[in-house]
Design a protein around this motif. Sequence first.
Motif, PDB file in Angstrom:
ATOM      1  N   ILE A  42     -64.760 -26.352 -36.173  1.00 20.26           N
ATOM      2  CA  ILE A  42     -63.470 -25.658 -36.270  1.00 20.26           C
ATOM      3  C   ILE A  42     -62.602 -26.041 -35.072  1.00 20.26           C
ATOM      4  CG2 ILE A  42     -62.346 -23.386 -36.209  1.00 20.26           C
ATOM      5  CD1 ILE A  42     -64.820 -22.310 -37.742  1.00 20.26           C
ATOM      6  N   ASP A  43     -63.217 -26.140 -33.897  1.00 20.80           N
ATOM      7  CA  ASP A  43     -62.489 -26.584 -32.711  1.00 20.80           C
ATOM      8  C   ASP A  43     -61.942 -27.998 -32.900  1.00 20.80           C
ATOM      9  OD1 ASP A  43     -63.181 -24.179 -31.528  1.00 20.80           O
ATOM     10  OD2 ASP A  43     -64.843 -25.019 -30.374  1.00 20.80           O
ATOM     11  N   VAL A  44     -62.763 -28.874 -33.483  1.00 18.70           N
ATOM     12  CA  VAL A  44     -62.322 -30.246 -33.759  1.00 18.70           C
ATOM     13  C   VAL A  44     -61.127 -30.227 -34.709  1.00 18.70           C
ATOM     14  CG1 VAL A  44     -62.965 -32.402 -34.925  1.00 18.70           C
ATOM     15  CG2 VAL A  44     -64.565 -31.318 -33.327  1.00 18.70           C
ATOM     16  N   ALA A  45     -61.233 -29.437 -35.777  1.00 12.77           N
ATOM     17  CA  ALA A  45     -60.154 -29.348 -36.765  1.00 12.77           C
ATOM     18  C   ALA A  45     -58.850 -28.896 -36.125  1.00 12.77           C
ATOM     19  CB  ALA A  45     -60.562 -28.388 -37.884  1.00 12.77           C
ATOM     20  N   ALA A  46     -58.946 -27.959 -35.187  1.00  9.84           N
ATOM     21  CA  ALA A  46     -57.748 -27.446 -34.531  1.00  9.84           C
ATOM     22  C   ALA A  46     -57.064 -28.519 -33.689  1.00  9.84           C
ATOM     23  CB  ALA A  46     -58.115 -26.244 -33.662  1.00  9.84           C
ATOM     24  N   ILE A  47     -57.848 -29.344 -33.016  1.00  9.50           N
ATOM     25  CA  ILE A  47     -57.270 -30.404 -32.185  1.00  9.50           C
ATOM     26  C   ILE A  47     -56.588 -31.466 -33.041  1.00  9.50           C
ATOM     27  CG2 ILE A  47     -57.805 -32.294 -30.581  1.00  9.50           C
ATOM     28  CD1 ILE A  47     -60.087 -30.540 -29.487  1.00  9.50           C
ATOM     29  N   VAL A  48     -57.240 -31.853 -34.133  1.00 14.19           N
ATOM     30  CA  VAL A  48     -56.687 -32.932 -34.967  1.00 14.19           C
ATOM     31  C   VAL A  48     -55.545 -32.434 -35.837  1.00 14.19           C
ATOM     32  CG1 VAL A  48     -57.252 -34.745 -36.635  1.00 14.19           C
ATOM     33  CG2 VAL A  48     -58.943 -34.069 -34.953  1.00 14.19           C
ATOM     34  N   GLY A  49     -55.510 -31.126 -36.112  1.00 18.53           N
ATOM     35  CA  GLY A  49     -54.411 -30.578 -36.898  1.00 18.53           C
ATOM     36  C   GLY A  49     -54.740 -30.343 -38.359  1.00 18.53           C
ATOM     37  N   ALA A  50     -56.012 -30.124 -38.670  1.00 15.62           N
ATOM     38  CA  ALA A  50     -56.400 -29.837 -40.052  1.00 15.62           C
ATOM     39  C   ALA A  50     -55.903 -28.458 -40.473  1.00 15.62           C
ATOM     40  CB  ALA A  50     -57.918 -29.898 -40.202  1.00 15.62           C
ATOM     41  N   LYS A  51     -55.603 -28.312 -41.751  1.00 18.84           N
ATOM     42  CA  LYS A  51     -55.191 -27.011 -42.266  1.00 18.84           C
ATOM     43  C   LYS A  51     -56.384 -26.092 -42.487  1.00 18.84           C
ATOM     44  CE  LYS A  51     -52.114 -26.791 -45.505  1.00 18.84           C
ATOM     45  NZ  LYS A  51     -51.397 -27.009 -46.792  1.00 18.84           N
ATOM     46  N   SER A  52     -57.546 -26.686 -42.834  1.00 18.17           N
ATOM     47  CA  SER A  52     -58.699 -25.862 -43.205  1.00 18.17           C
ATOM     48  C   SER A  52     -60.007 -26.560 -42.880  1.00 18.17           C
ATOM     49  CB  SER A  52     -58.638 -25.527 -44.706  1.00 18.17           C
ATOM     50  OG  SER A  52     -58.623 -26.712 -45.492  1.00 18.17           O
ATOM     51  N   VAL A  53     -61.077 -25.770 -42.914  1.00 21.07           N
ATOM     52  CA  VAL A  53     -62.434 -26.277 -42.741  1.00 21.07           C
ATOM     53  C   VAL A  53     -63.270 -25.761 -43.909  1.00 21.07           C
ATOM     54  CG1 VAL A  53     -64.541 -26.160 -41.349  1.00 21.07           C
ATOM     55  CG2 VAL A  53     -62.325 -26.464 -40.231  1.00 21.07           C
ATOM     56  N   TYR A 111     -63.204 -16.342 -36.142  1.00 15.45           N
ATOM     57  CA  TYR A 111     -63.147 -17.371 -35.106  1.00 15.45           C
ATOM     58  C   TYR A 111     -61.994 -18.339 -35.369  1.00 15.45           C
ATOM     59  CZ  TYR A 111     -64.672 -21.068 -31.917  1.00 15.45           C
ATOM     60  OH  TYR A 111     -64.720 -22.000 -30.914  1.00 15.45           O
ATOM     61  N   ALA A 112     -61.799 -18.698 -36.644  1.00 13.05           N
ATOM     62  CA  ALA A 112     -60.840 -19.757 -36.988  1.00 13.05           C
ATOM     63  C   ALA A 112     -59.396 -19.276 -37.048  1.00 13.05           C
ATOM     64  CB  ALA A 112     -61.228 -20.372 -38.333  1.00 13.05           C
ATOM     65  N   LYS A 113     -59.202 -18.034 -37.421  1.00 15.36           N
ATOM     66  CA  LYS A 113     -57.837 -17.545 -37.675  1.00 15.36           C
ATOM     67  C   LYS A 113     -56.911 -17.687 -36.477  1.00 15.36           C
ATOM     68  CE  LYS A 113     -55.578 -13.808 -40.210  1.00 15.36           C
ATOM     69  NZ  LYS A 113     -55.781 -12.495 -40.862  1.00 15.36           N
ATOM     70  N   PRO A 114     -57.328 -17.314 -35.253  1.00 18.64           N
ATOM     71  CA  PRO A 114     -56.424 -17.477 -34.107  1.00 18.64           C
ATOM     72  C   PRO A 114     -56.091 -18.940 -33.808  1.00 18.64           C
ATOM     73  CG  PRO A 114     -58.251 -15.995 -33.572  1.00 18.64           C
ATOM     74  CD  PRO A 114     -58.588 -16.656 -34.864  1.00 18.64           C
ATOM     75  N   LYS A 115     -56.911 -19.858 -34.310  1.00 17.32           N
ATOM     76  CA  LYS A 115     -56.684 -21.291 -34.093  1.00 17.32           C
ATOM     77  C   LYS A 115     -55.809 -21.902 -35.195  1.00 17.32           C
ATOM     78  CE  LYS A 115     -61.246 -21.659 -31.926  1.00 17.32           C
ATOM     79  NZ  LYS A 115     -60.817 -22.002 -30.551  1.00 17.32           N
ATOM     80  N   GLY A 116     -55.399 -21.066 -36.164  1.00 20.15           N
ATOM     81  CA  GLY A 116     -54.561 -21.552 -37.249  1.00 20.15           C
ATOM     82  C   GLY A 116     -55.323 -22.319 -38.312  1.00 20.15           C
ATOM     83  N   ILE A 117     -56.627 -22.076 -38.393  1.00 22.01           N
ATOM     84  CA  ILE A 117     -57.475 -22.789 -39.349  1.00 22.01           C
ATOM     85  C   ILE A 117     -57.916 -21.845 -40.460  1.00 22.01           C
ATOM     86  CG2 ILE A 117     -59.657 -24.028 -39.670  1.00 22.01           C
ATOM     87  CD1 ILE A 117     -57.685 -25.619 -38.033  1.00 22.01           C
ATOM     88  N   ARG A 118     -57.787 -22.287 -41.686  1.00 18.46           N
ATOM     89  CA  ARG A 118     -58.237 -21.538 -42.862  1.00 18.46           C
ATOM     90  C   ARG A 118     -59.678 -21.941 -43.180  1.00 18.46           C
ATOM     91  NH1 ARG A 118     -57.099 -17.274 -46.449  1.00 18.46           N
ATOM     92  NH2 ARG A 118     -57.285 -17.910 -48.634  1.00 18.46           N
ATOM     93  N   ILE A 119     -60.556 -20.971 -43.378  1.00 19.15           N
ATOM     94  CA  ILE A 119     -61.924 -21.261 -43.815  1.00 19.15           C
ATOM     95  C   ILE A 119     -61.983 -21.213 -45.328  1.00 19.15           C
ATOM     96  CG2 ILE A 119     -64.339 -20.508 -43.761  1.00 19.15           C
ATOM     97  CD1 ILE A 119     -63.386 -21.662 -41.124  1.00 19.15           C
TER      98      ILE A 119
END
Length: 276
Positions: A116-127, A155-163
């Motif tokens: 999820i941390d990786v996804a946030a750095i690269v700019g993914a919408k979801s994991v 964990y993911a929501k504050p990072k802007g990532i959708r699970i």
Amino acid sequence: MPHLSLTTWSLHRELGPLKWTYWDENERSQKTRIEEQPENMTLLELPDELAKQNFRSLEICHFHFPSIEPEYLHKLHDAFVKSGITFHCLLVDYGDISNEDSQRRSSDLEFIKKWIDVAAIVGAKSVRVVAGEANPKNKEAIQFAKNGFQQLVEYAKPKGIRIVTENFKQLASTKENCLDLLDSNKGELGLTVDFGNFSPQEKYRSIETLMPYAESVHAKANYDKSGQIDEEEYKKSLDLVAFSGYDGPITLVYDGPGSLWDGINRIKAVVEQYCH
């Protein structure tokens, strides 16, 4: 209307070594097994290539990342930005958050959080997270998965990532379990619908039931030994997507014989009829 997307699994013989994750029972931790494959194109080059071919988004399997060092991840982020391609989903293909072993569950959740941390750095919408490998009738395993998804969502929501999860592996192989998992997380958990992972008897009924909840579609066709698709069967599934009013990515999945790009183009020719 939906748009064209691709998963890196469709290029699993083109993008270099595959870094498979597995659980080492003796050491009680995740390990990596490397499967050598030619690198005919780098992951950094792929977004630009897809833009030239009228794709609009990409999904990347975690085992295709050659590095997760920040310097590399920022380069990949820039490749997406420059190409205009959306990094729709990072597919974490390892993890059993339904396992009865509490240490394994906990360790796998921490492993997924790193991605999820990786996804946030690269700019993914979801994991995309696998619900688990337990028997679909195992109620305790379903509860473990629900609890795990809740932790990952928080964990993911504050990072802007959708699970999101998917009808992938045993536990989420039925439409009933998919609906149960979605309902327990009250709209906080998304769903990928894969044409290829339901039982043949339940396939079309399941696709029809779950499409209203879908945030991505893995459009997997049936092939013969030469890689030619069963177009009539494929269109039955795509018609259900169209009928549902779905307006997201249709991600092409080709894992058949022969040239992967040729196979991708064969299914693309069909799916383009359903996209804008």
